[in-house]
Design an enzyme around this catalytic site. Structure first.
Site, mmCIF file in Angstrom:
data_model
loop_
_atom_site.group_PDB
_atom_site.id
_atom_site.type_symbol
_atom_site.label_atom_id
_atom_site.label_comp_id
_atom_site.label_asym_id
_atom_site.label_seq_id
_atom_site.Cartn_x
_atom_site.Cartn_y
_atom_site.Cartn_z
ATOM 1 N N SER A 69 0.796 -1.221 0.000
ATOM 2 C CA SER A 69 0.000 0.000 0.000
ATOM 3 C C SER A 69 0.833 1.278 0.000
ATOM 4 C CB SER A 69 -0.956 -0.043 1.193
ATOM 5 O OG SER A 69 -1.856 1.022 1.104
ATOM 6 N N HIS A 70 0.679 2.060 1.059
ATOM 7 C CA HIS A 70 1.338 3.364 1.133
ATOM 8 C C HIS A 70 2.773 3.268 1.654
ATOM 9 C CE1 HIS A 70 -0.443 2.245 4.898
ATOM 10 N NE2 HIS A 70 0.439 2.988 5.505
ATOM 11 N N ASP A 96 -2.472 6.469 -3.526
ATOM 12 C CA ASP A 96 -1.290 5.880 -2.881
ATOM 13 C C ASP A 96 -0.689 4.739 -3.701
ATOM 14 O OD1 ASP A 96 -3.283 3.998 -2.435
ATOM 15 O OD2 ASP A 96 -2.423 3.361 -0.527
ATOM 16 N N ASP A 119 -1.039 1.546 -3.956
ATOM 17 C CA ASP A 119 -1.919 0.596 -4.649
ATOM 18 C C ASP A 119 -3.239 1.251 -5.062
ATOM 19 O OD1 ASP A 119 -2.683 0.827 -1.982
ATOM 20 O OD2 ASP A 119 -3.423 -1.225 -1.856
ATOM 21 N N ASP A 146 -5.701 2.731 -3.619
ATOM 22 C CA ASP A 146 -6.993 2.647 -2.924
ATOM 23 C C ASP A 146 -7.228 3.851 -2.010
ATOM 24 O OD1 ASP A 146 -5.129 1.871 -1.042
ATOM 25 O OD2 ASP A 146 -6.175 0.031 -0.435
ATOM 26 N N ARG A 147 -6.179 4.547 -1.642
ATOM 27 C CA ARG A 147 -6.365 5.759 -0.823
ATOM 28 C C ARG A 147 -6.504 6.982 -1.725
ATOM 29 N NH1 ARG A 147 -2.652 5.617 4.532
ATOM 30 N NH2 ARG A 147 -3.079 3.470 5.111
ATOM 31 N N LYS A 188 -11.485 0.171 -0.640
ATOM 32 C CA LYS A 188 -11.544 1.612 -0.845
ATOM 33 C C LYS A 188 -10.962 1.906 -2.230
ATOM 34 C CE LYS A 188 -7.444 2.342 2.066
ATOM 35 N NZ LYS A 188 -7.254 1.153 2.897
HETATM 36 C C1 G16 Z 1 -5.013 -0.206 5.640
HETATM 37 C C2 G16 Z 1 -6.426 -0.593 5.959
HETATM 38 C C3 G16 Z 1 -7.199 0.606 6.406
HETATM 39 C C4 G16 Z 1 -6.513 1.271 7.574
HETATM 40 C C5 G16 Z 1 -5.093 1.592 7.204
HETATM 41 C C6 G16 Z 1 -4.282 2.102 8.364
HETATM 42 O O1 G16 Z 1 -4.990 0.644 4.536
HETATM 43 O O2 G16 Z 1 -7.076 -1.181 4.855
HETATM 44 O O3 G16 Z 1 -8.466 0.165 6.763
HETATM 45 O O4 G16 Z 1 -7.194 2.416 7.937
HETATM 46 O O5 G16 Z 1 -4.439 0.441 6.749
HETATM 47 O O6 G16 Z 1 -4.158 1.089 9.297
HETATM 48 P P1 G16 Z 1 -3.211 1.236 10.547
HETATM 49 O O7 G16 Z 1 -3.699 2.426 11.296
HETATM 50 O O8 G16 Z 1 -3.389 -0.049 11.290
HETATM 51 O O9 G16 Z 1 -1.808 1.452 10.039
HETATM 52 P P2 G16 Z 1 -3.931 0.451 3.387
HETATM 53 O O10 G16 Z 1 -4.209 1.568 2.420
HETATM 54 O O11 G16 Z 1 -2.584 0.542 4.044
HETATM 55 O O12 G16 Z 1 -4.192 -0.912 2.836
#
Ligand code: G16
Length: 547
Positions: free
Chosen positions: A117-118, A281, A283, A285-286, A380
């Protein structure tokens, strides 16, 4: 080609976090590390000696370093498991929302998404893997727990010894009895999005000279945004910047927030700023949305989309309900209440929205962590959010800022900030949380740092659809006026622990809504320090990142 059964031994720590298993690339590069996780996944899905006969698996990732290597390994393991078909995004690439769309549109039994992801990428960066089920959504906790338990008991992995296949050209190839179909990564997702938004109205908006700057952050969102925003909607070439997906995201942190998308923020704050800014981001999704000289908080974004949803074709029939993660601000609750629709509060993690979406209880969901989406897929969706905003600007004639201020005027502003403390030693972060939890029985009714605390708890969630219970999802300290501080540890990092402190205060007075958030939240920041002793436990004087 022959099927091989290779000996292996368990690795510690293959427990998926908030969203899949995320570790350093160097961890994933260890022999059998990826194989073990995939073997455990397949064992749980199909039984230890079972086959995936007749089933379709979707496979793709955000294109980060190690993606191409991992794809080849997984293809050979899927072949050994007897999948009838694997749908692979060209080049091994599928954005997370696109993977969800492909799973749903092709009736696949599930999909493997390779993404951290990010998180930063490259040889020294992070890598990740997660499984999405037939509904297109992230595996629920009971499945990820079962996968983890299986990783701890593995003795062998099954894999074909076939040669690597060509993944950059569309078409079909064969590994053992499995057909691998390399598909266009954009097409299915674009079809879903076309069905939701008024593309003509958005086209007309760009034709009138509306200026957008979309920063794809050198990540997987670039090709999708180019194809749709520049290709189909007629935005001028160059609207999408940093559009070429790079294996290391240009050495940057592909996280669309004011700290890491600072280049975009600078452009939107400049004298000749475009009308709107957006970023996605690693991938895709953000999303982050900006108006000219104006930052939109993710919680406010969800509230605005909810308030105006019926102006967009895909939601013209109205919303069944909405959901937000617990730390997300209560802005959407206020809008939903006024609209007479249900608003659910779930733990952090998109997987918790899945049951509500499948059961038809909610249409939109969102999180403070720059995530927004709907029932069109089960992830998302960054591009979806940008198109939603463009559609609203096009049909209301209001600017991004006017749309947000409209919600503030009607419902008050939920002044909001998140403070992250990154890279804390895990034992110290755990000690901080343990100390907080130990205080819970006495916090309610007490006065700390001059603040009267109404109640405090550790958020526990009972899924209204299947009754499953998730405990210890974050410590909430709530004041008499409903202001609150939430503490939790991130579940997506790969080094030490990250403490997240979420701060929220409702400001109904329009004359006070422009006070800078850190100033308006100062009493809560002091309260957070007093109850959690952040300096003492972390040795840090200030957060690493403030959004
Ligand atoms: C993931 C989850 C999200 C979450 C985020 C942050 O996003 O899918 O639901 O809000 O992580 O999580 P944490 O606070 O535990 O770091 P992504 O975009 O990283 O897949």
């Amino acid at each position: 080609m022959t099927l091989q059964s290779l000996p292996t031994t368990p690795f510690a720590g293959q427990l998926p976090g908030t969203s899949g298993l995320r570790k350093k690339v160097t961890v994933f590069q260890q022999p059998r590390y990826l194989e073990n996780f995939v073997q455990a996944l397949f064992d749980v899905l199909h039984g230890e000696h079972g086959l995936a006969t007749g089933q379709t698996l979707v496979l793709g990732g955000d294109g980060r370093f190690h993606n191409r290597t991992a794809v080849q390994t997984i293809l050979k393991m899927a072949a050994a498991r007897g999948y009838a078909r694997v749908l692979l995004g060209r080049g091994g690439i599928l954005s997370t929302p696109a993977a969800s769309a492909v799973i749903r549109r092709h009736g696949a039994s599930g999909g493997i998404i390779l993404s951290a992801s990010h998180n930063p990428g490259g040889p020294d960066g992070d890598f990740g893997i997660k499984y999405n089920a037939a509904n297109g959504g992230p595996a629920p906790e009971k499945l990820t727990q079962a996968i983890y338990e299986r990783t701890q008991a593995l003795e062998r992995v099954q894999i074909s010894d076939a040669a690597d296949i060509a993944i950059d050209m569309l078409g079909m190839q064969q590994i053992e009895d499995t057909t691998v179909e390399v598909i266009d990564p954009v097409e299915d997702h674009a079809t879903v999005l076309r069905g939701l938004f008024d593309f003509d109205a958005i086209r007309a908006l760009f034709a009138r000279g509306f200026r957008l700057r979309y920063d794809a952050m050198w990540a997987v969102g670039g090709p999708y945004a180019k194809a749709i925003i520049e290709g189909e909607l007629g935005a001028p070439a160059g609207t999408v910047v940093h559009a070429e997906p790079l294996e290391d995201f240009g050495g940057l942190h592909p996280d669309p927030n004011p700290a890491y998308a600072d280049d975009l923020v600078a452009h939107l704050m400049a004298a000749d700023a475009p009308d709107m800014g957006a970023a996605s981001d690693g991938d895709a999704d953000r999303n982050m949305i900006l108006g000219r000289g104006f930052l939109v908080s993710p919680s406010d974004s969800l509230a605005v989309l909810t308030a105006h949803a019926t102006k967009v074709p895909g939601y013209a029939q109205g919303l069944k309900g909405v959901a937000r993660s617990m730390p997300t601000s209560t802005a959407v609750d206020r809008v939903a209440k006024a609209m007479g629709i249900a608003c659910y509060e779930t733990p952090t993690g998109w997987k918790f929205f899945g049951n509500l979406l499948d059961a038809g209880q909610v249409t939109l969901c969102g999180e403070e962590s720059y995530g927004t989406g709907s029932d069109h897929v089960r992830e998302k969706d960054g591009l979806w959010a940008v198109l939603f905003w463009l559609n609203l600007v096009a049909v209301t004639g209001q600017s991004v800022e006017q749309l947000v201020r409209g919600v503030w005027k009607e419902h008050g502003r939920c002044v909001y900030s998140r403070h992250d403390y990154d890279g804390i030693a895990t034992d110290k972060a755990n000690a901080l949380m343990a100390e907080l939890r130990a205080q819970l029985p006495s916090l309610g009714g007490s006065t700390v740092a001059g603040q009267q605390i109404a109640w405090a708890d550790d958020f526990s969630y009972t899924d209204p659809v299947d009754g499953s219970v998730s405990q210890k999802q974050g410590v909430r300290v709530v004041l008499e006026d409903s202001s609150r501080v939430v503490f939790r540890l991130s579940g997506t990092g790969t080094e030490g622990a990250t403490l997240r402190v979420y701060l929220e205060r409702h400001e109904p007075d329009a004359g006070r809504q422009d006070i800078p958030a850190q100033t308006a939240l100062a009493p809560l920041i002091a309260l957070a320090e007093a109850v959690a002793r952040i300096r003492h436990h972390t040795g840090m004087d200030a957060p690493t990142v403030m959004t």
